[in-house]
Enzyme design. Structure first.
Site, mmCIF file in Angstrom:
data_model
loop_
_atom_site.group_PDB
_atom_site.id
_atom_site.type_symbol
_atom_site.label_atom_id
_atom_site.label_comp_id
_atom_site.label_asym_id
_atom_site.label_seq_id
_atom_site.Cartn_x
_atom_site.Cartn_y
_atom_site.Cartn_z
ATOM 1 N N ARG A 180 55.698 -57.385 -29.382
ATOM 2 C CA ARG A 180 56.707 -58.399 -29.711
ATOM 3 C C ARG A 180 56.358 -59.763 -29.136
ATOM 4 N NH1 ARG A 180 61.933 -56.559 -31.413
ATOM 5 N NH2 ARG A 180 61.929 -54.307 -31.738
ATOM 6 N N GLU A 232 59.890 -52.330 -23.832
ATOM 7 C CA GLU A 232 59.242 -51.116 -23.315
ATOM 8 C C GLU A 232 59.386 -50.947 -21.809
ATOM 9 O OE1 GLU A 232 57.970 -53.194 -25.502
ATOM 10 O OE2 GLU A 232 57.250 -52.039 -27.240
ATOM 11 N N HIS A 237 49.290 -54.434 -38.984
ATOM 12 C CA HIS A 237 50.285 -53.504 -38.450
ATOM 13 C C HIS A 237 51.299 -53.172 -39.537
ATOM 14 C CE1 HIS A 237 53.527 -52.021 -35.764
ATOM 15 N NE2 HIS A 237 52.497 -51.598 -35.067
ATOM 16 N N HIS A 241 50.215 -56.320 -32.106
ATOM 17 C CA HIS A 241 51.534 -55.965 -32.642
ATOM 18 C C HIS A 241 52.679 -56.097 -31.643
ATOM 19 C CE1 HIS A 241 50.564 -52.233 -30.494
ATOM 20 N NE2 HIS A 241 51.863 -52.012 -30.478
ATOM 21 N N GLU A 301 54.260 -39.436 -19.636
ATOM 22 C CA GLU A 301 53.778 -40.806 -19.458
ATOM 23 C C GLU A 301 54.768 -41.591 -18.610
ATOM 24 O OE1 GLU A 301 51.225 -42.579 -22.756
ATOM 25 O OE2 GLU A 301 52.750 -44.146 -22.536
ATOM 26 N N ASP A 348 57.618 -45.012 -24.080
ATOM 27 C CA ASP A 348 58.614 -46.039 -23.787
ATOM 28 C C ASP A 348 59.219 -46.654 -25.037
ATOM 29 O OD1 ASP A 348 56.484 -47.577 -24.751
ATOM 30 O OD2 ASP A 348 55.786 -48.062 -22.732
#
Length: 372
Positions: free
Chosen positions: A202, A129, A232, A200, A115, A93
């Site tokens: 957002r 995503e 990250h 990590h 996926e 994604d």
């Protein structure tokens, strides 16, 4: 079997990890896929993942803070290069996956989504995503759902693509690295209990990470615990973590880890705290209890298997759950029982077989009839 031209689009390290088993499975069946690298993450260890010998084009798209702008940049760069492909395959994604899907649509090439069907049912969590995966699924002719839940999500949406339940190729990659799964039967022996932390997403950037940091600082007051926080590659996120946690006793800040090092760190840990989708898949297979630093997840299977628990970024809840698992050996043992809710490590084989069979059928239908 006919010779087919398959394009695999990827741009991030997690994509490379999950695409590698599929690329090798296709190659084992006589189809040498062509890799297209978007540049979303600049350094992908393709050789270390066993696919460095495959043909690859570097699109070198410059990352953009607007993820949808970056996806369109990828699509514009990629579309002219895939016109001869019989199938474009994207994984997951990311903005690179969305760009690959848009390019396939622009070039009128069939699309396969590896996926497919993951849903949090909240466009904002995670963003972008959730929007990416929904859009990619709508554009796809082949939908490879890791789990039954994912396939049911696709069925409810009544999408046109052909759905296959395959397992997740991330478990294939893990199986290639550590051998047959599962093995672990208890926490690591010797030394202090170790927490492994990755963060990590957002929604956890900037000030949103503060409650997590406060929980770690409180836990680190105990002399009987060690905390490893993996930084990250995103500089802004790494700087936030350093500002809040650097130099604190019993908190170790680790540089970004490659795949092998990350898996080894997971296996050494007593408990993992993470907002990562890949870690949600890997932790149950490795038998390491996972506390998910998110309020919602598109991977509920690990929660149902008893290996994972949502704690969000609530400082109090994070502390309570870590202390409960460290103090209650039965509770820890229940979450540490290895399970495979995301597949058995043979997803790539199923995806390769289904893709090539679909392409063979498509060619037979499209083959012009000879007129006597």
């Amino acid at each position: 079997m006919s010779i087919h031209h398959i394009a695999l689009v990827l741009g991030t390290r997690p994509e490379a990890i999950k695409v590698a088993p599929l690329a090798l499975a296709l190659e084992a069946r006589g189809c040498r896929p062509h890799l297209f690298l978007s540049g979303q993450h600049p350094r992908l260890d393709l050789a270390g993942l066993g696919v460095g010998h495959l043909p690859a084009d570097q699109l070198r798209c410059v990352p953009d803070p607007d993820p949808f702008a970056f996806a369109r940049t990828v699509a514009v760069a990629l579309a002219p290069r895939i016109g001869r492909s019989d199938l474009v395959m994207v994984q997951g994604d990311t903005s690179s996956a969305l760009g690959g899907a848009l390019a396939a649509h622009d070039a009128d090439v069939p699309l396969a989504h590896v996926e497919a069907g993951l849903r949090s049912f909240d466009p904002a969590l995670p963003w972008p995503e959730e929007e990416n995966r929904v859009t990619i699924d709508r554009l796809s002719s082949l939908l490879f759902a890791p789990t039954k839940d994912n396939a049911e999500n696709l069925a409810r949406e009544q999408l046109a693509g052909e759905v296959h339940i395959t397992g997740n190729t991330g478990i294939d990659a893990l199986r290639r690295l550590v051998g047959s799964l599962p093995k672990r039967t208890g926490p690591p022996v010797g030394g202090l209990p170790r927490l492994l932390v990755t963060c990590h997403r957002r929604e956890n950037w900037g000030l949103s990470f503060v409650p997590v940091a406060l929980a770690l600082l409180a836990l680190a007051r105990s002399p009987w615990i060690a905390i490893d926080v993996v930084l990250h590659p995103n500089k802004a996120m790494a700087d936030t973590v350093r500002e809040l946690l650097a130099g604190r006793p019993r908190i170790n800040l680790l540089p970004p880890l490659d795949y092998r090092a990350m898996v080894m760190a997971m296996r050494r840990s007593s408990i993992i705290l993470s907002d990562s989708g890949g870690v949600q898949e890997e932790a149950p297979a490795l038998g390491v209890p996972l506390l998910i630093l998110r309020s919602k997840t598109e991977r509920p299977e690990g929660i149902r298997s008893g290996n994972s628990k949502l704690v969000g970024t609530d400082t109090r809840l994070i502390i309570e759950e870590v202390e409960r698992l460290l103090e209650d050996s039965d509770a820890h043992a229940a979450m540490a029982l290895p399970a495979l809710p995301y597949g058995d490590g043979h997803a790539a084989e199923r995806i390769a077989d289904a893709s090539l069979a679909w392409l063979d059928r498509r060619k037979r239908v499209e083959r012009p009839r000879l007129i006597a």
